[in-house]
Scaffold this motif. Sequence first.
Motif, PDB file in Angstrom:
ATOM      1  N   VAL A  85       6.247   9.719   0.171  1.00  0.00           N
ATOM      2  CA  VAL A  85       5.277   8.651  -0.051  1.00  0.00           C
ATOM      3  C   VAL A  85       5.682   7.477   0.829  1.00  0.00           C
ATOM      4  O   VAL A  85       6.829   7.016   0.766  1.00  0.00           O
ATOM      5  CB  VAL A  85       5.241   8.214  -1.535  1.00  0.00           C
ATOM      6  N   ARG A  86       4.762   7.001   1.671  1.00  0.00           N
ATOM      7  CA  ARG A  86       5.029   5.853   2.537  1.00  0.00           C
ATOM      8  C   ARG A  86       4.482   4.597   1.881  1.00  0.00           C
ATOM      9  O   ARG A  86       3.343   4.576   1.422  1.00  0.00           O
ATOM     10  CB  ARG A  86       4.378   6.065   3.895  1.00  0.00           C
ATOM     11  N   VAL A  87       5.315   3.564   1.826  1.00  0.00           N
ATOM     12  CA  VAL A  87       4.924   2.285   1.248  1.00  0.00           C
ATOM     13  C   VAL A  87       4.998   1.235   2.346  1.00  0.00           C
ATOM     14  O   VAL A  87       6.030   1.100   3.011  1.00  0.00           O
ATOM     15  CB  VAL A  87       5.857   1.892   0.067  1.00  0.00           C
ATOM     16  N   GLN A 115       0.859  -1.181   0.000  1.00  0.00           N
ATOM     17  CA  GLN A 115       0.000   0.000   0.000  1.00  0.00           C
ATOM     18  C   GLN A 115       0.897   1.233   0.000  1.00  0.00           C
ATOM     19  O   GLN A 115       1.864   1.297   0.745  1.00  0.00           O
ATOM     20  CB  GLN A 115      -0.902   0.046   1.248  1.00  0.00           C
ATOM     21  N   ALA A 116       0.548   2.197  -0.830  1.00  0.00           N
ATOM     22  CA  ALA A 116       1.304   3.449  -0.914  1.00  0.00           C
ATOM     23  C   ALA A 116       0.383   4.595  -0.525  1.00  0.00           C
ATOM     24  O   ALA A 116      -0.772   4.638  -0.956  1.00  0.00           O
ATOM     25  CB  ALA A 116       1.843   3.652  -2.317  1.00  0.00           C
ATOM     26  N   ALA A 148      10.551  -5.113  -4.231  1.00  0.00           N
ATOM     27  CA  ALA A 148      10.030  -5.069  -5.606  1.00  0.00           C
ATOM     28  C   ALA A 148       9.477  -3.676  -5.912  1.00  0.00           C
ATOM     29  O   ALA A 148       9.653  -3.158  -7.025  1.00  0.00           O
ATOM     30  CB  ALA A 148       8.944  -6.127  -5.790  1.00  0.00           C
ATOM     31  N   ALA A 149       8.831  -3.057  -4.923  1.00  0.00           N
ATOM     32  CA  ALA A 149       8.320  -1.688  -5.101  1.00  0.00           C
ATOM     33  C   ALA A 149       9.474  -0.703  -5.274  1.00  0.00           C
ATOM     34  O   ALA A 149       9.399   0.222  -6.087  1.00  0.00           O
ATOM     35  CB  ALA A 149       7.441  -1.294  -3.916  1.00  0.00           C
ATOM     36  N   MET A 150      10.561  -0.910  -4.524  1.00  0.00           N
ATOM     37  CA  MET A 150      11.750  -0.052  -4.679  1.00  0.00           C
ATOM     38  C   MET A 150      12.322  -0.170  -6.086  1.00  0.00           C
ATOM     39  O   MET A 150      12.673   0.837  -6.703  1.00  0.00           O
ATOM     40  CB  MET A 150      12.826  -0.437  -3.664  1.00  0.00           C
ATOM     41  N   ALA A 151      12.428  -1.390  -6.573  1.00  0.00           N
ATOM     42  CA  ALA A 151      12.964  -1.608  -7.918  1.00  0.00           C
ATOM     43  C   ALA A 151      12.063  -0.955  -8.962  1.00  0.00           C
ATOM     44  O   ALA A 151      12.554  -0.369  -9.940  1.00  0.00           O
ATOM     45  CB  ALA A 151      13.099  -3.097  -8.199  1.00  0.00           C
ATOM     46  N   LEU A 152      10.760  -1.024  -8.757  1.00  0.00           N
ATOM     47  CA  LEU A 152       9.813  -0.404  -9.679  1.00  0.00           C
ATOM     48  C   LEU A 152      10.017   1.115  -9.733  1.00  0.00           C
ATOM     49  O   LEU A 152      10.057   1.711 -10.813  1.00  0.00           O
ATOM     50  CB  LEU A 152       8.379  -0.729  -9.242  1.00  0.00           C
ATOM     51  N   VAL A 153      10.198   1.734  -8.567  1.00  0.00           N
ATOM     52  CA  VAL A 153      10.381   3.188  -8.503  1.00  0.00           C
ATOM     53  C   VAL A 153      11.736   3.583  -9.107  1.00  0.00           C
ATOM     54  O   VAL A 153      11.836   4.579  -9.816  1.00  0.00           O
ATOM     55  CB  VAL A 153      10.258   3.688  -7.043  1.00  0.00           C
ATOM     56  N   ARG A 154      12.785   2.788  -8.848  1.00  0.00           N
ATOM     57  CA  ARG A 154      14.105   3.083  -9.421  1.00  0.00           C
ATOM     58  C   ARG A 154      14.080   3.067 -10.942  1.00  0.00           C
ATOM     59  O   ARG A 154      14.757   3.851 -11.588  1.00  0.00           O
ATOM     60  CB  ARG A 154      15.123   2.051  -8.948  1.00  0.00           C
ATOM     61  N   ASN A 155      13.301   2.151 -11.503  1.00  0.00           N
ATOM     62  CA  ASN A 155      13.254   1.993 -12.956  1.00  0.00           C
ATOM     63  C   ASN A 155      12.203   2.864 -13.628  1.00  0.00           C
ATOM     64  O   ASN A 155      12.033   2.781 -14.841  1.00  0.00           O
ATOM     65  CB  ASN A 155      13.019   0.526 -13.313  1.00  0.00           C
ATOM     66  N   ALA A 156      11.506   3.696 -12.876  1.00  0.00           N
ATOM     67  CA  ALA A 156      10.465   4.564 -13.434  1.00  0.00           C
ATOM     68  C   ALA A 156      11.112   5.768 -14.099  1.00  0.00           C
ATOM     69  O   ALA A 156      11.450   6.748 -13.451  1.00  0.00           O
ATOM     70  CB  ALA A 156       9.502   5.007 -12.341  1.00  0.00           C
ATOM     71  N   GLU A 157      11.284   5.705 -15.410  1.00  0.00           N
ATOM     72  CA  GLU A 157      11.935   6.797 -16.135  1.00  0.00           C
ATOM     73  C   GLU A 157      10.950   7.892 -16.519  1.00  0.00           C
ATOM     74  O   GLU A 157      11.361   9.013 -16.800  1.00  0.00           O
ATOM     75  CB  GLU A 157      12.623   6.244 -17.383  1.00  0.00           C
ATOM     76  N   GLU A 158       9.656   7.580 -16.545  1.00  0.00           N
ATOM     77  CA  GLU A 158       8.684   8.590 -16.964  1.00  0.00           C
ATOM     78  C   GLU A 158       8.526   9.705 -15.927  1.00  0.00           C
ATOM     79  O   GLU A 158       8.067  10.789 -16.251  1.00  0.00           O
ATOM     80  CB  GLU A 158       7.318   7.950 -17.264  1.00  0.00           C
TER      81      GLU A 158
END
Length: 161
Positions: free
Chosen positions: A127-129, A119-120, A139-149
């Motif tokens: 933003v607290r996850v 939950q975010a 996995a959420a950290m990796a998703l945010v790191r790879n968010a180039e948009e």
Amino acid sequence: MPSFDIISEVDTVELKNAVDNSNRDLETRFDFRNVEASFSLNKEIVKISAEAEFQILQMRDILRANLAKRGVDARAMETKDIAHSGKTVSQEALFKQGIDTPIAKQLVKMIKDSKIKVQASIQGDKVRVTGKKRDDLQAAMALVRNAEELDKPFQFDNFRD
């Protein structure tokens, strides 16, 4: 319940060091001899001033290089339009602290759309996850790191198990 915070901050001490190093670089460069050019720092705003517009662009590259050397992400820098005043030309570069609300909403939506069991929630300028498993948080950290948009540097803070 394990949790972490997503933040976006710039180390002001390293920013000051990068500005000082940039000023030193200007003194040693041949193409800036006998030219009125300087960097000045006021809180999180760097003012770049020179005699011509092309020099401003070169100085911005010098600043970016020194930011990279000091470990400050140049994506945190937001430049304003170049302002002409008399003989000098100047430009301001802002370094924002915290996550803006529209970007925080995009982050929350991106995490929820990924179907990771976390939950975010937006809490001020961060933003607290939270999640039940540490692997889901990673996995959420990796998703945010790879968010180039989003094109903004994020750090992870306050990881609790």
